[in-house]
Design a protein around this motif. Structure first.
Motif, PDB file in Angstrom:
ATOM      1  N   GLU A  67       0.840  -1.195   0.000  1.00  0.00           N
ATOM      2  CA  GLU A  67       0.000   0.000   0.000  1.00  0.00           C
ATOM      3  C   GLU A  67       0.874   1.243   0.000  1.00  0.00           C
ATOM      4  O   GLU A  67       1.877   1.309   0.706  1.00  0.00           O
ATOM      5  CB  GLU A  67      -0.899   0.019   1.239  1.00  0.00           C
ATOM      6  CG  GLU A  67      -1.762  -1.214   1.394  1.00  0.00           C
ATOM      7  CD  GLU A  67      -2.284  -1.351   2.813  1.00  0.00           C
ATOM      8  OE1 GLU A  67      -2.130  -0.383   3.596  1.00  0.00           O
ATOM      9  OE2 GLU A  67      -2.818  -2.414   3.146  1.00  0.00           O
TER      10      GLU A  67
ATOM     11  N   THR B  51     -11.877   1.876   3.643  1.00  0.00           N
ATOM     12  CA  THR B  51     -11.941   1.628   2.207  1.00  0.00           C
ATOM     13  C   THR B  51     -11.076   0.456   1.756  1.00  0.00           C
ATOM     14  O   THR B  51     -11.410  -0.215   0.772  1.00  0.00           O
ATOM     15  CB  THR B  51     -11.521   2.898   1.443  1.00  0.00           C
ATOM     16  OG1 THR B  51     -12.306   4.002   1.891  1.00  0.00           O
ATOM     17  CG2 THR B  51     -11.732   2.733  -0.054  1.00  0.00           C
ATOM     18  N   LEU B  52      -9.982   0.194   2.442  1.00  0.00           N
ATOM     19  CA  LEU B  52      -9.037  -0.827   1.978  1.00  0.00           C
ATOM     20  C   LEU B  52      -9.656  -2.210   1.797  1.00  0.00           C
ATOM     21  O   LEU B  52      -9.410  -2.864   0.770  1.00  0.00           O
ATOM     22  CB  LEU B  52      -7.833  -0.901   2.911  1.00  0.00           C
ATOM     23  CG  LEU B  52      -6.739   0.134   2.638  1.00  0.00           C
ATOM     24  CD1 LEU B  52      -5.681   0.098   3.738  1.00  0.00           C
ATOM     25  CD2 LEU B  52      -6.098  -0.102   1.274  1.00  0.00           C
ATOM     26  N   PRO B  53     -10.450  -2.722   2.754  1.00  0.00           N
ATOM     27  CA  PRO B  53     -11.040  -4.052   2.523  1.00  0.00           C
ATOM     28  C   PRO B  53     -11.930  -4.094   1.285  1.00  0.00           C
ATOM     29  O   PRO B  53     -11.922  -5.082   0.537  1.00  0.00           O
ATOM     30  CB  PRO B  53     -11.849  -4.303   3.807  1.00  0.00           C
ATOM     31  CG  PRO B  53     -11.226  -3.419   4.833  1.00  0.00           C
ATOM     32  CD  PRO B  53     -10.785  -2.200   4.089  1.00  0.00           C
ATOM     33  N   GLU B  54     -12.703  -3.041   1.055  1.00  0.00           N
ATOM     34  CA  GLU B  54     -13.555  -2.975  -0.130  1.00  0.00           C
ATOM     35  C   GLU B  54     -12.703  -2.918  -1.398  1.00  0.00           C
ATOM     36  O   GLU B  54     -13.045  -3.523  -2.423  1.00  0.00           O
ATOM     37  CB  GLU B  54     -14.449  -1.744  -0.053  1.00  0.00           C
ATOM     38  CG  GLU B  54     -15.385  -1.754   1.151  1.00  0.00           C
ATOM     39  CD  GLU B  54     -16.042  -0.403   1.396  1.00  0.00           C
ATOM     40  OE1 GLU B  54     -17.122  -0.389   1.980  1.00  0.00           O
ATOM     41  OE2 GLU B  54     -15.448   0.622   0.982  1.00  0.00           O
TER      42      GLU B  54
ATOM     43  N   ARG C 288      -9.689  -4.170  -1.818  1.00  0.00           N
ATOM     44  CA  ARG C 288      -9.100  -5.486  -2.068  1.00  0.00           C
ATOM     45  C   ARG C 288     -10.138  -6.427  -2.693  1.00  0.00           C
ATOM     46  O   ARG C 288      -9.819  -7.198  -3.611  1.00  0.00           O
ATOM     47  CB  ARG C 288      -8.562  -6.071  -0.770  1.00  0.00           C
ATOM     48  CG  ARG C 288      -7.348  -5.320  -0.215  1.00  0.00           C
ATOM     49  CD  ARG C 288      -6.691  -6.098   0.914  1.00  0.00           C
ATOM     50  NE  ARG C 288      -5.551  -5.363   1.455  1.00  0.00           N
ATOM     51  CZ  ARG C 288      -5.606  -4.596   2.540  1.00  0.00           C
ATOM     52  NH1 ARG C 288      -6.750  -4.486   3.214  1.00  0.00           N
ATOM     53  NH2 ARG C 288      -4.538  -3.960   2.972  1.00  0.00           N
ATOM     54  N   ALA C 289     -11.368  -6.353  -2.219  1.00  0.00           N
ATOM     55  CA  ALA C 289     -12.425  -7.189  -2.786  1.00  0.00           C
ATOM     56  C   ALA C 289     -12.728  -6.798  -4.225  1.00  0.00           C
ATOM     57  O   ALA C 289     -12.930  -7.662  -5.086  1.00  0.00           O
ATOM     58  CB  ALA C 289     -13.692  -7.087  -1.931  1.00  0.00           C
TER      59      ALA C 289
END
Length: 377
Positions: free
Chosen positions: A147, A160-163, A165-166
């Motif tokens: 990142e 926002t990061l998990p979204e 990555r998905a």
């Protein structure tokens, strides 16, 4: 956007600011999806588009101002605005457009991002496209290096990061909204996955035509044939690679190496059962999004009989598109390529493939729908 990265990088390396206008939201009938981008170069050159042409001039004018001032803007264009502003969408929809300046200061790792995309590595660019002015245009990168950067607030980054990555894993470009300090923020997650593969088996003029169309649609095209005299780079200049090998052996190795996935298109165009049948057995047992085979209706009926005799299940046979293509009355190699490509698109978007005039509902597929998920027309 991917096709314009070489020009963007050239301007960036030369130190020339570029304006980028990106669609960040759509409602109703909109001509371009979320993520569609128009670049305005230092000499006014325009690459790409954000609409079917109805608001391009207005966006260009705004982009020139943003390129000069560096102040990013979030804009909205919709039907019915013509009377007040002289600008609107004739299709009846509404689009949100984010305009920003791209240069070494606002996008300091652009060269690393472009290098990773060119290398076929997964990259996502996260940009704050609406919210407090101090955060608009702030950016994060996800890639092989991990990142980089920030959206301007650690809480917004973490949300926002998990979204992101998905979205990257699903090869989707989308917008996510989060509230931080009582202010709503919109973050555009632009996914740059490796291009999907189209593997064409056979070395014919029809394959050459389809290789050209497949490349134009954004596929990484491979042509495979066991005959070295026919499978040459000169005959297939549009293909990314030409492989001399038995089709079923090559495909089995690609499947075993996880180089065939749920976005891959496989099409048998050999017209020869000794190549075609073992190839289709491997193809139908794998994860490809589309498996097709060309030929006459009688040839396809015989093909199905042979595959059943070889033990291929009814569920697997139901995945086989044959004779491949939509019923357009195609006869030439170019027409046949359009017919097959049209069916590939219809399968990917879950559409029936009939005339637009006979359908109902939205013409354009939702940009938030993953490839292969059926949508209502």
């Amino acid at each position: 956007m991917r096709e314009h990265l070489p020009d963007l990088l050239r301007w960036w390396l030369a130190g020339h600011p570029v304006a980028a206008a990106t669609v960040t939201g759509t409602a109703g009938s909109a001509p371009r999806p979320v993520g569609a981008t128009m670049l305005i170069g230092p000499d006014g050159t325009v690459l790409g588009s954000v609409s079917g042409g109805c608001v391009e001039a207005a966006v260009h004018a705004e982009a020139e101002r943003v390129r000069a001032t560096g102040l990013a803007r979030a804009l909205r264009y919709g039907a019915g605005q013509e009377a007040a502003t002289g600008v609107g969408l004739t299709c009846g929809g509404t689009i949100d457009v984010f305009v920003e300046r791209l240069d070494r200061a606002t996008f300091p790792r652009l060269d690393e991002m472009v290098a990773a995309v060119r290398a076929g590595q997964q990259v996502a660019v996260l940009t704050c496209v609406d919210g407090p002015r101090r955060r608009m245009g702030r950016r994060m990168l996800l890639g092989p290096w991990g990142e980089h950067g920030s959206l301007g607030d650690a809480r917004l980054d973490a949300a926002t990061l998990p979204e992101a990555r998905a979205a990257l894993a699903a090869a989707r470009t989308e917008v996510h909204r989060h509230t931080v300090d009582g202010a709503e923020h919109a973050v555009l997650v632009r996914a740059h996955p490796p291009p999907p593969r189209m593997i064409l088996f056979g070395a014919t003029d029809h394959v050459a035509a389809l290789a050209t169309v497949g490349s134009q649609l954004g596929y990484r095209v491979t042509v495979c044939d066991a005959r070295p005299a026919f499978a040459t780079r000169r005959r297939f200049p549009s293909a990314d690679e030409v492989v001399v090998d038995w089709p079923h052996r090559y495909l089995a190795a690609e499947v075993a190496g996880a180089r065939v996935d749920g976005r891959t298109v496989l099409i048998a165009m050999t017209h020869d059962p000794k190549f075609e049948l073992p190839l289709l057995e491997v193809a139908l047992a794998g994860p490809a999004a589309y498996v097709g085979a060309v030929g006459s209706r009688r040839a396809h009926a015989e093909r199905l009989d042979r595959l059943r005799a070889a033990g291929v299940t009814a569920d697997a046979l139901a995945r086989l598109a044959g004779p491949a293509g939509l019923d357009l009355g195609a006869s030439t190699p170019a027409e046949t390529a359009v017919s097959i490509a049209a069916e590939v698109i219809a399968v990917r978007t879950g559409r029936a493939g009939g005339p637009l005039g006979h359908g109902h509902g939205r013409i354009h597929t939702s940009p938030l729908t993953p490839p292969g998920v059926p949508t209502r027309r």
